[in-house]
Design an enzyme around this catalytic site. Sequence first.
Site, short mmCIF file in Angstrom:
data_model
loop_
_atom_site.label_atom_id
_atom_site.label_comp_id
_atom_site.label_asym_id
_atom_site.label_seq_id
_atom_site.Cartn_x
_atom_site.Cartn_y
_atom_site.Cartn_z
N ASN A 13 20.09 -2.49 75.54
CA ASN A 13 21.00 -1.37 75.28
C ASN A 13 20.23 -0.09 75.59
O ASN A 13 19.25 0.22 74.91
CB ASN A 13 21.45 -1.41 73.82
N TYR A 33 28.82 -2.47 62.35
CA TYR A 33 29.17 -1.12 61.93
C TYR A 33 29.91 -1.04 60.60
O TYR A 33 30.45 0.00 60.27
CB TYR A 33 29.98 -0.44 63.04
N GLY A 89 22.79 2.74 69.18
CA GLY A 89 23.46 3.52 68.17
C GLY A 89 22.50 4.33 67.32
O GLY A 89 21.36 3.93 67.08
N SER A 109 27.94 -3.21 72.29
CA SER A 109 28.23 -3.36 70.85
C SER A 109 29.02 -4.62 70.52
O SER A 109 29.80 -4.64 69.57
CB SER A 109 28.97 -2.13 70.31
N ASP A 115 17.87 -7.16 72.68
CA ASP A 115 18.42 -8.14 71.75
C ASP A 115 18.05 -9.55 72.20
O ASP A 115 18.13 -9.87 73.40
CB ASP A 115 19.94 -8.02 71.67
N GLU A 138 20.18 -9.02 76.18
CA GLU A 138 20.52 -7.80 76.92
C GLU A 138 19.67 -6.64 76.41
O GLU A 138 19.01 -6.73 75.38
CB GLU A 138 22.00 -7.46 76.77
N GLU A 195 33.89 2.08 72.42
CA GLU A 195 32.91 2.41 71.39
C GLU A 195 33.01 3.86 70.93
O GLU A 195 32.04 4.43 70.44
CB GLU A 195 31.50 2.11 71.90
N ARG A 205 16.88 -0.66 73.32
CA ARG A 205 16.78 -1.74 72.33
C ARG A 205 17.10 -3.06 73.01
O ARG A 205 18.13 -3.18 73.69
CB ARG A 205 17.75 -1.52 71.17
#
Length: 311
Positions: free
Chosen positions: A275, A213, A279, A147, A254, A273, A19, A252
């Site tokens: 994070n 992205y 980002g 990601s 998901d 999951e 990443e 964050r």
Amino acid sequence: MTEGRKLRVAMLYGGFSAEREVSLSSGRECAAAARSLGHEVVAIDVTRDVAGLVAALTPRPDVVLNALHGRWGEDGCVQGLLNLLDIPYTHSGVLASALAMDKPTAKRVFEAAGLRCPGGEVLHRSLVEAGDPMPRPYVVKPIDEGSSVGVTIVQPGDNKPAIHDGAWPYGDAVLVEPYIPGRELTVAVMGDRALAVTELRPKQGFYSYEAKYTEGKTEHLVPAPVPQAIYDQAMDEAVAAHRALGCRGVSRADFRYDDRPGQGEAGGLYLLEVNTQPGMTPLSLVPEQAAHLGISFPELIGWMLEQAACD
């Protein structure tokens, strides 16, 4: 920390994970925001040279803004080094970072906290390459990448297995999960509160690395147009997952929301999951949700730095 105090900030970004490019983008945005608040920022592109990193962190900064993503920067490794150097840093500590990055372990923590996750198991890559380990459709993931790096959805009718011709650079352990149909939801947590629920609608395929992205590849709907009960449940479970792992700062969560009629208990919300270092690029979800609540990007970064420096 006295409010308004100007900090000496060392920002770690780049790195050498899969990443790296995302981290470079996050770092540029974070550095600009921190400087706009009057902080002194030294940007450090992290390499495998640990002695060089220690030297770059001398003299000791007031706080490290950790904009690294992926392995070594998000999995507890650099956090352990910063603990040894006694330098405060943004985002989660060693244990929470390591737990969240290891998807099978995080899943056990979530389930112990009463949060529903997709089933699945960890298999040797050779078993996945040899044939279908479960009925299609199913999902194949690296156990410790972020990601959506390396994620593959194997659908009925696909001609090739998820792993073929040895093309799997993520180690011997592979996480295989049943595919959860439905909608992609995500919730940012800032401290002890959830910010909002966003629905992500990729224009093609699933919410892959490219979809995340590349501008124009995914539609972001915030607030998510889901039933209020599901919206509230996602907000509550994001905070519960943040706490279960012992996260701090910003995270964050998901989710997949199976809204197909007639599914009964099999439908509904599934936590995928968490994070721990989301980002911070121009297309990222945490700044977008913060803006939805009237929190500017510099205010978000300022809050993260203040929380870390005071921790």
